[in-house]
Design an enzyme around this catalytic site. Structure first.
Site, PDB file in Angstrom:
ATOM      1  N   PRO A 466       0.838  -1.202   0.000  1.00 53.19           N
ATOM      2  CG  PRO A 466      -0.276  -1.286   2.042  1.00 53.19           C
ATOM      3  CD  PRO A 466       0.758  -1.974   1.237  1.00 53.19           C
ATOM      4  CB  CYS A 467       2.076   3.508  -2.298  1.00 50.09           C
ATOM      5  SG  CYS A 467       3.349   2.267  -2.467  1.00 50.09           S
ATOM      6  CD  GLN A 468      -1.586   4.268   3.928  1.00 48.26           C
ATOM      7  OE1 GLN A 468      -0.477   4.650   4.308  1.00 48.26           O
ATOM      8  NE2 GLN A 468      -2.346   3.452   4.626  1.00 48.26           N
ATOM      9  N   GLY A 469       0.729   7.390   0.097  1.00 47.10           N
ATOM     10  CA  GLY A 469       1.301   8.684  -0.259  1.00 47.10           C
ATOM     11  C   GLY A 469       1.086   9.075  -1.700  1.00 47.10           C
ATOM     12  CB  ILE A 470       0.877   7.513  -4.910  1.00 48.86           C
ATOM     13  CG1 ILE A 470       0.189   6.165  -4.711  1.00 48.86           C
ATOM     14  CG2 ILE A 470       2.364   7.392  -4.790  1.00 48.86           C
ATOM     15  CD1 ILE A 470       0.681   5.109  -5.675  1.00 48.86           C
TER      16      ILE A 470
END
Ligand SMILES: C[S@@+](CC[C@H](N)C(=O)[O-])C[C@H]1O[C@@H](n2cnc3c(N)ncnc32)[C@H](O)[C@@H]1O
Length: 841
Positions: A466-470
């Protein structure tokens, strides 16, 4: 043929590079062949004034040669050269030309009279040619070598530096053709090597050794005077540790091709024969409810490989319950990827300590956690229960679990002698150092049953960190340094797990935003890390609808294959689909699709009626997790989705090949509150209906909603308005999503993890409720036998988070093919067998 010597002069640069806009032509022609209706070509690309090797189709131009540097004149080599009678370039001494007949066979287009011709530029797909119109430079004659200024002999197949812009490092090429043009100038054809920076890896080139270059299939013709010096480039096989023993200017063990940003071993590995490759193990990291590995295993099995999800890891307790139920064969761990990695490292140490695996420095682990290899068991084995101070002594019956403790450190789960399960406790391993035998029993058993993977013991790692920063919704995205902070840390963790376990294959999945966000920073990093670890890589975008779903859903996938393995291809679509969404800039060549002029007959696109019509009518307040079907399947999709696990993996003679699931699970919707339920009931049952159809709203010329001044606002029994303010203001009043009703002939853009109808279209076509968990699961291609666990909202989350099963299944087939060594050649795409996954569907 004879030539006469000529004196050389050094006044001004002699050659001007032909204004070959070839890079641009390659780019444009290739684009026109892709099925990319929403293609965006950046103006910068077209205007690119300087040369930069195209890495992801971003900058495409040609070399500049006007400031060619000359190597100082030195004594001529004694090679009996002949000097060309070139009036325009006296500085080249040339060998005897290649026999005219041979040259005409090797480079026929150079000797043809017609000025324009179609040439094959980038062979990319079987039986396909990228064709471009270009001005061919005609040749008078070809040579095997040329000597510049009497000092450097350039032979065919020599490697050389080529002049670039002043501040940039020189380009690197292989000389694959040397000829004198009909204009009397000297030319060579370059096949370009790419530095890591010039590939898709771009700014992450610090991950890659400076001397490592990648051979592209990009070729073009240049004036000889841009050559700077000869190079010694070692062409070596790709190995796991990337050892370079000889001295060299550069070394090359991989090719780089623009389509699907493919970095691949120069020679495909001579890997094992299919008979040896029947079984494989899979670790599903960030497994959610397990859709990705479910599909991968099915697909691999359809290609002849029994791929088993042996391990799965996720922090979500409900998702873990779901995968456990559906995959009883899997060791499911409810912990974070970082804790799991910690555990893997400790587990390896334990296995070394107990001599289960070999290790060069096993001495280091002799006194692990205070346990000494010298046995220190209780002297008489008595089961005294009182200590010296009269307090009770607890005796370890059995060690039954292992994890990272909440405060760190390794913890073991202990069953206590004479106590029941409810008294089991987690203990720091250091406190159990005098129970070495019990720990040994646990580790030996765990090692034999593979409770945790060990380095080299995993065939495939899959998962989407998971890459919430994108997320486009995340206002706090760090676009400058996306890997700083904790939002995108899981990408780093994922790569650390890969680095530790060194699986044969990696398949990473993510949202397409990974290619859009900060110019694809994170995707480029992922490729860079894999290449740094000597994996071959290929990345693409796939639309779920293209594999037989009533949902568009585009996702990004990245393959990694160890040097010893074949790099999997991407499976071409099986079904027609309505295309939505923009292609991320610079990743036009990563879309898994047929080319526009391919005349392939795809199966009809799937729409909502194909998926839902056989399901029982249920109400907003339906709670049952199980119910009977009340109708037979009505469409091929419904027939297929109702098959059992065995039924979905058909062998024609197998009696189970059409067995169906007979209990319907999870066919219950999110129970809307009274207000929302009343709103949903007010939405007309017709195509395209939404809150705009409710009384009191008008739509102005800009397609924006406004309150109708002639109609008083309608209120519900609760005194809340029928049309909430957020519906009117969503996307500045332009959205038709709030309280939108789906229709039978539609496909949905993307199934998400929320079921509230406030800002996405999820109301059933003719029932007053949102789609049920099962209906969403079907839109994601989950077989009906796949059950979900947890509160209703959690079930929606698991389904919305999932990789669409048919996409994973198609990728699993690709994986199985590569695993068995069935893929060959450089084609990044392949066609699934006709009727995949089952001829009836
Ligand atoms: C996109 S979902 C995975 C979906 C899954 N691949 C499938 O096909 O069903 C991402 C998952 O990562 C899990 N997750 C988030 N942070 C995690 C972490 N640090 N370690 C392990 N799992 C994590 C979430 O609980 C979520 O289930």
């Amino acid at each position: 043929m004879k030539t006469k010597k000529k004196t050389k002069s050094f006044s001004a640069p002699f050659f001007k590079i032909p204004p070959a806009r070839k890079w641009l032509y390659i780019f444009l022609s290739s684009l026109s062949f892709r099925l990319l209706p929403f293609l965006q070509i950046s103006q910068a690309l077209i205007m690119a004034p300087k040369r930069k090797l195209p890495s992801t189709d971003d900058e495409i131009s040609c070399p500049t040669s006007t400031t060619a540097k000359r190597i100082p004149k030195s004594l001529l080599e004694v090679i009996e050269p002949v000097v060309i009678d070139s009036e325009k370039d006296p500085s080249w001494i040339l060998d005897e030309p290649i026999a005219d007949s041979e040259a005409r066979v090797n480079w026929p287009e150079r000797y043809q009279l017609i000025e324009k011709k179609e040439v094959e530029v980038l062979p990319m797909k079987k039986n396909k040619k990228y064709v471009e119109e270009e001005e061919i430079i005609r040749a008078r004659r070809h040579f095997r070598r040329a000597i510049l200024d009497g000092s450097i002999t350039y032979n065919l197949n020599d490697d050389a530096h080529v002049q670039s812009d002043e501040e940039e490092k020189p380009f690197i090429c292989k000389i694959i053709e040397i000829f004198e043009g009909s204009d009397g100038k000297m030319y060579f054809t370059a096949q370009w090597f790419y530095r890591a920076f010039d590939t898709v890896i771009q700014n992450h080139d610090d991950l890659i050794d400076d001397k490592r270059v990648f051979l592209s299939d990009i070729k073009d013709t240049n004036s000889m005077d841009v050559l700077l010096n000869k190079l010694n480039i070692l062409m070596i096989p790709l190995t796991e540790n990337n050892e370079v023993t000889e001295t060299c200017d550069y070394y090359c063990n991989m090719s780089y091709r623009l389509p699907f940003s493919t970095l691949e071993a120069l020679q495909p590995s001579q890997c094992v024969t299919p008979e040896q490759r029947t079984d494989a193990t899979l670790l599903d990291l960030y497994c959610g409810c397990g859709a990705m590995s479910t599909g991968l295993c099915m697909g691999a099995q359809l290609s002849g490989v029994k791929l088993v999800t042996k391990w799965a890891v996720d922090t979500n307790q409900y998702a873990v319950q779901s995968i456990k139920y559906n995959h009883p064969e899997t060791e499911v761990r409810n912990e974070s990827a970082e804790d799991f990695l910690f555990l893997l490292k400790e587990w390896e140490k334990l296995c070394i300590h107990f001599s289960l695996i070999e290790c060069a420095d096993s001495e280091k682990y002799k006194n692990l956690y205070g346990m000494s290899v010298v046995e220190e068991e209780a002297e008489d084995g008595s089961d005294e229960t009182d200590g010296e101070d009269g307090g009770e002594i607890f005796e370890v019956e059995k060690v039954i679990g292992i994890k990272k403790g909440e405060e760190g450190g390794l913890h073991l789960k202990v069953q206590w002698k004479n106590y029941g399960d409810s008294h089991d406790t987690w203990e720091p391993i250091e406190g159990l150092s005098n129970c070495r035998e019990k720990i040994k029993e646990f580790v030996v058993h765990g090692y034999k049953t593979n409770i945790l993977p060990l380095p080299g013991g995993v065939d495939v790692v899959c998962g989407g960190p998971p890459c919430q920063g994108i997320s486009g919704f995340n206002r706090f995205r760090n676009t400058k340094e996306p890997l700083k902070g904790d939002k995108n840390q899981q990408l780093l963790e994922y790569m650390k797990v890969v680095d530790f376990l060194k699986p044969k294959y990696v398949l990473m999945e993510n949202v397409v935003d990974m290619l859009k966000f900060a110019g694809g920073f994170l995707a480029r990093y992922a490729v860079g890390r894999l290449v740094q670890m000597n994996y071959q890589t290929r990345m693409g975008m796939m639309a779920a609808g293209s594999y037989g779903l009533a949902q568009f859903r585009r996702r990004f996938f990245l393959w990694g294959a160890r040097s010893s393995e074949r790099l999997p291809q991407f499976p071409l679509p099986t079904h027609d689909v309505v295309n939505r969404g923009n292609v991320p800039v610079n990743f036009d060549r990563n879309v898994v699709a047929y080319e526009v002029n391919d005349t392939v007959k795809l199966a009809e696109k799937i729409v909502l009626s194909d998926v839902l019509t056989d399901l029982p009518v249920v109400a907003n307040n339906e709670r049952r997790a199980e119910m009977p079907y009340d109708k037979d399947p009505e469409t091929p999709f419904q027939q297929f989705i109702r098959l059992t696990h065995d039924g979905m993996l058909p062998s024609p003679n197998d009696s189970k090949s059409n067995s169906t699931n007979d209990v319907l699970y999870d066919h219950h919707p999110l129970n809307l509150n009274k207000d929302d339920y009343q709103r949903v009931c007010s939405i007309p049952k017709k195509k395209g209906a939404n809150f705009r159809d409710l009384p009191g709203v008008t739509v102005n010329g800009d397609n924006k909603v406004e309150w109708d001044p002639n109609i008083p606002r309608v209120y519900l029994e609760s005194n809340n308005p029928l049309i909430p303010d957020y519906a009117m203001t969503y996307v500045r009043g332009t959205s038709t999503k709030p309280f939108g009703r789906l229709w039978w002939d539609e496909t949905v853009p993307t199934v998400i993890g929320r079921a509230e109808p406030h800002n996405h279209v999820i109301i059933h076509p003719n029932q007053d409720r949102v789609l049920t968990v099962r209906e969403n699961a079907r839109l994601q291609g989950f077989p009906d036998y796949y059950r979900l666990f947890g509160p209703t909202k959690q079930k929606y989350i698991q389904v919305g988070n999932a990789v669409a099963v048919p996409v994973a299944r198609a990728l699993g087939y690709a994986l199985g093919q590569a695993f068995q060594g069935h893929t060959s050649g450089t084609d990044p795409l392949f066609t699934l067998p006709s009727g995949f996954p089952k001829p009836t569907f």
